[in-house]
Design a protein around this motif. Structure first.
Motif, PDB file in Angstrom:
ATOM      1  N   VAL A  68      84.876  11.446 -60.979  1.00 47.90           N
ATOM      2  CA  VAL A  68      83.969  10.311 -61.149  1.00 47.90           C
ATOM      3  C   VAL A  68      82.830  10.457 -60.152  1.00 47.90           C
ATOM      4  N   ARG A  69      81.767   9.722 -60.390  1.00 49.31           N
ATOM      5  CA  ARG A  69      80.705   9.575 -59.403  1.00 49.31           C
ATOM      6  C   ARG A  69      80.688   8.129 -58.932  1.00 49.31           C
ATOM      7  N   LEU A  70      80.383   7.922 -57.657  1.00 48.20           N
ATOM      8  CA  LEU A  70      80.263   6.583 -57.101  1.00 48.20           C
ATOM      9  C   LEU A  70      78.799   6.334 -56.779  1.00 48.20           C
ATOM     10  N   VAL A  71      78.211   5.375 -57.483  1.00 51.46           N
ATOM     11  CA  VAL A  71      76.789   5.083 -57.344  1.00 51.46           C
ATOM     12  C   VAL A  71      76.626   3.789 -56.549  1.00 51.46           C
ATOM     13  N   HIS A  72      75.856   3.869 -55.459  1.00 48.03           N
ATOM     14  CA  HIS A  72      75.607   2.678 -54.660  1.00 48.03           C
ATOM     15  C   HIS A  72      74.751   1.707 -55.473  1.00 48.03           C
ATOM     16  N   VAL A  73      75.270   0.503 -55.686  1.00 48.24           N
ATOM     17  CA  VAL A  73      74.645  -0.431 -56.627  1.00 48.24           C
ATOM     18  C   VAL A  73      73.245  -0.833 -56.186  1.00 48.24           C
ATOM     19  N   GLU A  74      73.050  -1.121 -54.914  1.00 49.83           N
ATOM     20  CA  GLU A  74      71.746  -1.621 -54.446  1.00 49.83           C
ATOM     21  C   GLU A  74      70.655  -0.556 -54.492  1.00 49.83           C
ATOM     22  N   THR A  75      71.002   0.686 -54.207  1.00 48.91           N
ATOM     23  CA  THR A  75      69.979   1.725 -54.058  1.00 48.91           C
ATOM     24  C   THR A  75      70.007   2.780 -55.162  1.00 48.91           C
ATOM     25  N   LYS A  76      71.046   2.741 -56.022  1.00 48.30           N
ATOM     26  CA  LYS A  76      71.174   3.682 -57.154  1.00 48.30           C
ATOM     27  C   LYS A  76      71.381   5.129 -56.713  1.00 48.30           C
ATOM     28  N   LYS A  77      71.854   5.345 -55.503  1.00 47.67           N
ATOM     29  CA  LYS A  77      72.073   6.704 -54.995  1.00 47.67           C
ATOM     30  C   LYS A  77      73.550   7.079 -55.114  1.00 47.67           C
ATOM     31  N   TYR A  78      73.812   8.396 -55.154  1.00 50.16           N
ATOM     32  CA  TYR A  78      75.149   8.919 -55.394  1.00 50.16           C
ATOM     33  C   TYR A  78      75.845   9.301 -54.082  1.00 50.16           C
ATOM     34  N   LEU A  79      77.104   8.902 -53.947  1.00 55.51           N
ATOM     35  CA  LEU A  79      77.915   9.313 -52.800  1.00 55.51           C
ATOM     36  C   LEU A  79      78.149  10.816 -52.869  1.00 55.51           C
ATOM     37  N   SER A  80      77.888  11.520 -51.766  1.00 59.37           N
ATOM     38  CA  SER A  80      77.991  12.983 -51.804  1.00 59.37           C
ATOM     39  C   SER A  80      78.370  13.542 -50.442  1.00 59.37           C
ATOM     40  N   THR A  81      78.799  14.801 -50.454  1.00 56.99           N
ATOM     41  CA  THR A  81      79.027  15.542 -49.218  1.00 56.99           C
ATOM     42  C   THR A  81      78.812  17.026 -49.497  1.00 56.99           C
ATOM     43  N   SER A  82      78.498  17.776 -48.451  1.00 60.78           N
ATOM     44  CA  SER A  82      78.226  19.203 -48.614  1.00 60.78           C
ATOM     45  C   SER A  82      78.574  19.946 -47.331  1.00 60.78           C
ATOM     46  N   PRO A  83      79.158  21.149 -47.432  1.00 55.39           N
ATOM     47  CA  PRO A  83      79.450  21.945 -46.235  1.00 55.39           C
ATOM     48  C   PRO A  83      78.202  22.417 -45.505  1.00 55.39           C
ATOM     49  N   ARG A  84      77.037  22.216 -46.101  1.00 57.64           N
ATOM     50  CA  ARG A  84      75.786  22.548 -45.408  1.00 57.64           C
ATOM     51  C   ARG A  84      75.570  21.651 -44.198  1.00 57.64           C
ATOM     52  N   TYR A  85      76.216  20.480 -44.194  1.00 53.75           N
ATOM     53  CA  TYR A  85      75.981  19.502 -43.132  1.00 53.75           C
ATOM     54  C   TYR A  85      77.307  19.175 -42.464  1.00 53.75           C
ATOM     55  N   THR A  86      77.587  19.928 -41.376  1.00 51.56           N
ATOM     56  CA  THR A  86      78.866  19.827 -40.670  1.00 51.56           C
ATOM     57  C   THR A  86      78.627  19.338 -39.251  1.00 51.56           C
ATOM     58  N   PHE A  87      79.414  18.352 -38.834  1.00 52.24           N
ATOM     59  CA  PHE A  87      79.249  17.756 -37.506  1.00 52.24           C
ATOM     60  C   PHE A  87      79.815  18.656 -36.416  1.00 52.24           C
ATOM     61  N   ALA A  88      79.224  18.534 -35.222  1.00 49.98           N
ATOM     62  CA  ALA A  88      79.790  19.104 -33.996  1.00 49.98           C
ATOM     63  C   ALA A  88      80.612  18.000 -33.314  1.00 49.98           C
ATOM     64  N   ALA A  89      80.978  18.201 -32.052  1.00 47.99           N
ATOM     65  CA  ALA A  89      81.765  17.219 -31.310  1.00 47.99           C
ATOM     66  C   ALA A  89      81.058  15.855 -31.323  1.00 47.99           C
ATOM     67  N   PRO A  90      81.800  14.748 -31.357  1.00 45.08           N
ATOM     68  CA  PRO A  90      83.262  14.638 -31.214  1.00 45.08           C
ATOM     69  C   PRO A  90      84.034  14.702 -32.524  1.00 45.08           C
ATOM     70  N   ILE A  91      83.371  14.980 -33.629  1.00 40.55           N
ATOM     71  CA  ILE A  91      84.072  15.062 -34.922  1.00 40.55           C
ATOM     72  C   ILE A  91      83.814  16.446 -35.531  1.00 40.55           C
ATOM     73  N   SER A  92      84.065  17.450 -34.733  1.00 38.30           N
ATOM     74  CA  SER A  92      83.787  18.835 -35.124  1.00 38.30           C
ATOM     75  C   SER A  92      84.488  19.211 -36.424  1.00 38.30           C
ATOM     76  N   GLY A  93      83.743  19.896 -37.310  1.00 46.80           N
ATOM     77  CA  GLY A  93      84.306  20.389 -38.549  1.00 46.80           C
ATOM     78  C   GLY A  93      84.307  19.400 -39.694  1.00 46.80           C
ATOM     79  N   GLN A  94      84.012  18.139 -39.404  1.00 46.45           N
ATOM     80  CA  GLN A  94      83.941  17.143 -40.467  1.00 46.45           C
ATOM     81  C   GLN A  94      82.545  17.178 -41.106  1.00 46.45           C
ATOM     82  N   LEU A  95      82.500  16.908 -42.397  1.00 47.57           N
ATOM     83  CA  LEU A  95      81.243  16.982 -43.135  1.00 47.57           C
ATOM     84  C   LEU A  95      80.564  15.617 -43.182  1.00 47.57           C
TER      85      LEU A  95
END
Length: 206
Positions: A156-183
């Protein structure tokens, strides 16, 4: 000793079966995502789970951050399916395709939320976990298959009702510390493969 051990095992299995028959919400394999169900949502493209925790964003809204996590055993990846803001639904009521829902984070009690702040890594629309209820918590369930209701393991896709944008994630955008490895989880305007999510393990009420 072997006979005694086997007897104990059979009694335990029988007890579990009896408990499941009295409480259908703990049975495995229920197919429909229903109101009140506590689920983990996996991004189809990456396999990472929608996740939150007590770590706040250092920029943007400063609210509780939402990420995607590779681990399948972390309890902070559970979300409770609820009706949209100002509405209610009965526990066990199936969620129709096109319905508007909220996702309540089981661990911290905040709601999956989005708004017009830039996300920290991709500079798209920030997704946070917000401890107050408002219309920024509402998401529309867009099914991609032929089912008329939200089904477990189906994309499924989850669309934010107010802004019409789609919930997404990508390995292109990975956090460093303190949540290292999370997207990073954000909202974007395109409905590609990074916007597909599937309900997986959890407690499904019938």
């Amino acid at each position: 000793m072997k006979l005694f051990t086997s007897t104990i095992l059979l009694l335990a299995l029988a007890s579990n079966a009896l408990a499941a028959s009295k409480h259908p919400e703990i049975e495995h394999g229920l197919e429909k995502v229903t109101c009140g169900s506590m689920i983990k949502l996996a991004n189809v493209d990456t396999g990472y789970k929608l996740h939150s925790h007590t770590v706040a964003y250092a920029s943007g809204s400063g609210q509780q951050s939402v990420t995607a996590l590779s681990s399948s055993v972390d309890a902070n990846s559970f979300w409770k399916v609820q009706a949209s803001y100002g509405r209610g639904c009965l526990r066990g009521e199936p969620i129709p395709c096109g319905a508007t829902i909220r996702l309540h984070h089981v661990g911290t009690k905040g709601y999956l939320h989005s708004h017009h702040h830039n996300s920290p890594l991709s500079h798209q629309q920030e997704v946070s976990c917000f401890d107050k209820e408002d219309t920024g918590d509402d998401w529309r369930v867009v099914c991609t298959g032929k089912s008329k209701e939200w089904m477990r393991e189906e994309s499924v896709r989850l669309v934010h009702v107010e802004t019409k944008k789609y919930l997404s994630t990508s390995p292109r955008y990975t956090f460093a510390a303190p949540i290292s490895g999370q997207l990073e989880v954000s909202c974007g305007g395109k409905d590609g493969s990074i916007t597909l999510w599937a309900a997986q393990e959890g407690v499904y009420f019938a």
